[in-house]
Design an enzyme around this catalytic site. Sequence first.
Site, PDB file in Angstrom:
ATOM      1  N   TYR A  70       0.850  -1.193   0.000  1.00 15.19           N
ATOM      2  CA  TYR A  70       0.000   0.000   0.000  1.00 15.19           C
ATOM      3  C   TYR A  70       0.885   1.243   0.000  1.00 15.19           C
ATOM      4  O   TYR A  70       2.062   1.183   0.331  1.00 15.19           O
ATOM      5  CB  TYR A  70      -0.956   0.014   1.199  1.00 15.19           C
ATOM      6  CG  TYR A  70      -0.310   0.336   2.514  1.00 15.19           C
ATOM      7  CD1 TYR A  70       0.228  -0.666   3.307  1.00 15.19           C
ATOM      8  CD2 TYR A  70      -0.226   1.657   2.982  1.00 15.19           C
ATOM      9  CE1 TYR A  70       0.823  -0.390   4.526  1.00 15.19           C
ATOM     10  CE2 TYR A  70       0.360   1.957   4.196  1.00 15.19           C
ATOM     11  CZ  TYR A  70       0.892   0.930   4.968  1.00 15.19           C
ATOM     12  OH  TYR A  70       1.478   1.227   6.162  1.00 15.19           O
ATOM     13  N   CYS A  71       0.258   2.386  -0.392  1.00 11.69           N
ATOM     14  CA  CYS A  71       1.029   3.634  -0.426  1.00 11.69           C
ATOM     15  C   CYS A  71       0.162   4.789   0.050  1.00 11.69           C
ATOM     16  O   CYS A  71      -0.413   4.715   1.122  1.00 11.69           O
ATOM     17  CB  CYS A  71       1.598   3.877  -1.814  1.00 11.69           C
ATOM     18  SG  CYS A  71       0.364   3.836  -3.137  1.00 11.69           S
ATOM     19  N   ARG A  72       0.064   5.857  -0.746  1.00 10.94           N
ATOM     20  CA  ARG A  72      -0.606   7.063  -0.248  1.00 10.94           C
ATOM     21  C   ARG A  72      -2.094   7.103  -0.540  1.00 10.94           C
ATOM     22  O   ARG A  72      -2.779   8.020  -0.123  1.00 10.94           O
ATOM     23  CB  ARG A  72       0.049   8.302  -0.851  1.00 10.94           C
ATOM     24  CG  ARG A  72       1.474   8.484  -0.403  1.00 10.94           C
ATOM     25  CD  ARG A  72       2.178   9.533  -1.241  1.00 10.94           C
ATOM     26  NE  ARG A  72       3.563   9.643  -0.864  1.00 10.94           N
ATOM     27  CZ  ARG A  72       4.551   9.972  -1.698  1.00 10.94           C
ATOM     28  NH1 ARG A  72       4.269  10.194  -2.967  1.00 10.94           N
ATOM     29  NH2 ARG A  72       5.781  10.045  -1.273  1.00 10.94           N
TER      30      ARG A  72
END
Lengths: 238, 238
Positions: free
Chosen positions: B181-183
């Site tokens: 996952y990221c932003r």
Amino acid sequence: MSNLIDKHEFKDSAYGQLARIGKALSSPKRLELLDLLCQTDRTVEILSRETEMTVANTSQHLQVLEAARLVRAKKQGRFVVYSLADALVSDFFRAFRVLAEDRLAEIEQLRRRFLEAGADLDPVDAEALIDRVQKGEVVAIDVRPIEEYKTAHIPGALALPLQELKRRLSELPRNKEIVAYCRGPYCVLAIDAVRLLRARGLRAHRLEASVQDWRARGLPVAIGMEQSSIKALQRRAR
Amino acid sequence: MSNLIDKHEFKDSAYGQLARIGKALSSPKRLELLDLLCQTDRTVEILSRETEMTVANTSQHLQVLEAARLVRAKKQGRFVVYSLADALVSDFFRAFRVLAEDRLAEIEQLRRRFLEAGADLDPVDAEALIDRVQKGEVVAIDVRPIEEYKTAHIPGALALPLQELKRRLSELPRNKEIVAYCRGPYCVLAIDAVRLLRARGLRAHRLEASVQDWRARGLPVAIGMEQSSIKALQRRAR
DNA sequence: CAAATAATCAAGCGAATAATTGAATATGTC
DNA sequence: GACATATTCAATTATTCGCTTGATTATTTG
């Protein structure tokens, strides 16, 4: 594979789309239109009168709001009726207003400067109001135009548009407390109403919350006309 | 009484102040800056690099955001660190994004076109993720820069910035499922990560939610470094 | 105190925007 | 079918906005 896009295009246009909504919210006049449409649907002409803009200009602003999908246009005969695209928009607009008031102390200062003359128009406690209306301790009046009252109003409130207030003063009891409300914090209708009533010696107060704020707090909302308001109309018709 | 204002001035400037916030949200680049600042504080220079703008331009955009009180500048030595003015701003930005996605089908189309190549990067069920991480069934990796991980991350997630991913592939178990996952939805880090991992034969999926979305759902969030990530760093140091 | 770095300021240019005006397009009425 | 009304469209102007460039202001380091 010709319709594939790369990272930059993706990011740029994703934020670009978001910005379309922001642009729609970046003009004072458009915000005023949106605020009005949160109360009830209206035609272009009525909106142009209420915002004191030319019809062409109003139409253009409405098209910007429509392009951002915040409002919807529906043709009815030779009129075009604009309305909020979704109830979600009304909720969002309230959140937007709250954020702005929270951030910009200038708004609060403005309001204080404006209210200075009328002394304290003592904001009323919303939660307690319904009970007091039901017990007959206070009379709540909705001073917005009648169409807005029909769309949604505080239960038990009497429909008494500001324009008719002067003529219908006799309908109000002189011994009871009166609470007037309108479209919310930026609307001056209730302020005018309270000033008028006080000048005539009535005990009047202002509820700053709008019907939308009222609903957002989980309090009940009524639609259509209420018996008390219909009776008042019939009395006048005689 | 010289500072009293009349109705028109009041209405115009109230909506005018509101519009200041709208204006701040009307530029794609400013929205990108705001989105980055929702992850963690940053200096002007870093922000300018991440958004691929000149420093002067970045500075100007940041000042617009500051004038709208959405972000705050704090001088630290010869750096100026910008941060969100308030956690409320992060919540509002998420609400703004949700509204925009709801209104503008174009955004969803964009995303689909972008993701087409990588086939389905199957979004993962957020609720189930924590349990599966704790049971050791899956390995969650946070592929954002390490500072953002430190500010807030999903409990149990391994800090593994995209830049280091290629070098540190050996730290990942080949037999377990990996969730990156990221932003959030407009960030391409996790997409890149999943593509890289799949190319190396690992079973990788993408969690579209950001830490902020995660928190907004009432799920727990961890701050600082976790043991597992510190151990991984130490192993590499040897 | 000079050099280097981070950020801001100031000026300038092209593009986008808000508002005005007058014409054009529907729609309903006589 | 002519006319009135409601709205939109198209052309125009003044203003604002986004971005670039080069100078300027702080702050740390040698």
